[in-house]
Scaffold this active site. Structure first.
Site, PDB file in Angstrom:
ATOM      1  N   TYR A  81       0.825  -1.130   0.050  1.00 16.28           N
ATOM      2  CA  TYR A  81      -0.060   0.096  -0.095  1.00 16.28           C
ATOM      3  C   TYR A  81       0.769   1.213  -0.060  1.00 16.28           C
ATOM      4  CZ  TYR A  81      -2.632   3.700   1.926  1.00 16.28           C
ATOM      5  OH  TYR A  81      -3.153   5.027   2.158  1.00 16.28           O
ATOM      6  N   ALA A  82       1.893   1.314   0.813  1.00 15.40           N
ATOM      7  CA  ALA A  82       2.705   2.694   1.030  1.00 15.40           C
ATOM      8  C   ALA A  82       3.659   2.544  -0.225  1.00 15.40           C
ATOM      9  CB  ALA A  82       3.527   2.362   2.140  1.00 15.40           C
TER      10      ALA A  82
END
Length: 337
Positions: free
Chosen positions: A157-158
């Protein structure tokens, strides 16, 4: 600060942050087109209810399309011809990305690429987009500053949100579209997401069921109340990146109208103190299931807010002691408990 006469396209308006940002824009007189596919990542009913709040405004309309489907997204964008674009749509969730990374490719990478391509074609006055504090990843120097090197993301996600920042920089450089990317820090408040800690903890404490508390609660987060965050986003519309830095803290690129901005309170809170605030607001003690650290988590987040203050003379300030009870009151009223 008035937005009367401005046409603003906001992606993700059925989402938590998107709803609050759209509401703040409508309250200032803007004409807002929301773009959302009402995905079933969590309760679609809650998304419909958020949308109904916005739909009560005469200046709001919504297009139910996916940003990763260019054939349907492009005609909606081009017909509206936005002055400003605020890109908030994304597949969210740090932990979910560990088991379902493929879902982040469509929304966060392909969808954001489509946003950049359409901005390239239509040249809005300012493109603003959500990133995340998670992109600071394994960084340990506190507070996190926008000028820090970010090369150690701990979740996919990051990584996808950081990739969006980088893709945006290339488009800002090549095509001259001014862009601001916000790094949000643990946003909470009314209408929040059911997969987030505040929502899950409040529901469990009310129902008397245990809550999972990772790293035995020994974590610290820079919490940001959602109305404060929306206020900062709206104010940043007029802080268009140019060619001259606003000060020593500025992350303005030397080769593009592109800037990264933290949006946070800058006053970290212990997770156990956050839980205590929920207990006090609910009027019941939590039953805590103390667990080891989860993969992808970090022990502490703390934002520098110097640049945000320099740009808009405003920093989120609602304390957890005020924000948490506001959420609990909303939760009780919304679900009748």
């Amino acid at each position: 600060m008035t937005m009367t006469g401005k046409k603003i396209l906001v992606t993700g308006t059925a989402g938590f942050v998107g709803m609050h940002v759209a509401q703040a824009l409508l309250d200032r007189g803007a004409t807002v087109l929301g773009v959302d596919n009402f995905s079933d990542y969590y309760d679609v009913t809650l998304k419909e209810q958020r949308n109904a709040v916005l739909a009560a405004h005469a200046n709001f309309s919504v297009a139910r399309v996916s940003i990763d489907e260019m054939a349907v997204f492009a005609p909606v964008w081009e017909a509206f011809a936005p002055d400003v674009v605020i890109h908030l749509a994304a597949q969210a969730g740090v932990r979910y990305s560990i088991d379902h990374p493929e879902t982040y490719v469509a929304s966060n990478l392909v969808g954001s690429f489509n946003v950049l391509e359409l901005a390239r074609r239509t040249k809005p006055a300012h493109l603003l987009a959500a990133s995340t504090s998670s992109f600071y990843g394994g960084n340990t120097a506190m507070p996190f500053r926008e000028t820090d090197q970010c090369t150690t993301p701990l979740t996919f996600y990051a990584a996808t949100k950081g990739a969006t920042e980088l893709m945006g920089h290339s488009y800002a450089h090549l095509f001259g579209v001014p862009m601001t990317f916000f790094r949000f820090f643990t946003v909470y408040g009314p209408w929040g997401r059911p997969d987030m800690a505040l929502f899950k903890f409040t529901r469990a404490i009310i129902e008397g069921t245990p809550i999972d508390v990772y790293n035995h609660g020994e974590m610290v987060r820079d919490f940001t109340y959602v109305s404060d965050l929306a206020e900062a986003v709206v104010r940043l519309i007029d802080a268009v990146p140019g060619t001259v830095p606003v000060g020593a803290h500025d992350s303005l690129s030397p080769v593009a109208p592109h800037r990264i901005v933290n949006i946070a309170q800058g006053e970290p809170v212990r997770l156990l103190d956050y839980i205590a605030a929920i207990e006090q607001a609910v009027g019941k003690q939590a039953v805590m299931n103390l667990l080891p650290m989860q993969p992808g988590e970090v022990l502490r987040t703390e934002a520098s807010t110097d640049l945000l203050r320099d740009l808009i003379d405003y920093v989120p300030a609602t304390p957890v002691a005020t924000g948490v009870p506001a959420f609990v009151a909303w939760y009780r009223a919304h679900y009748g408990v």
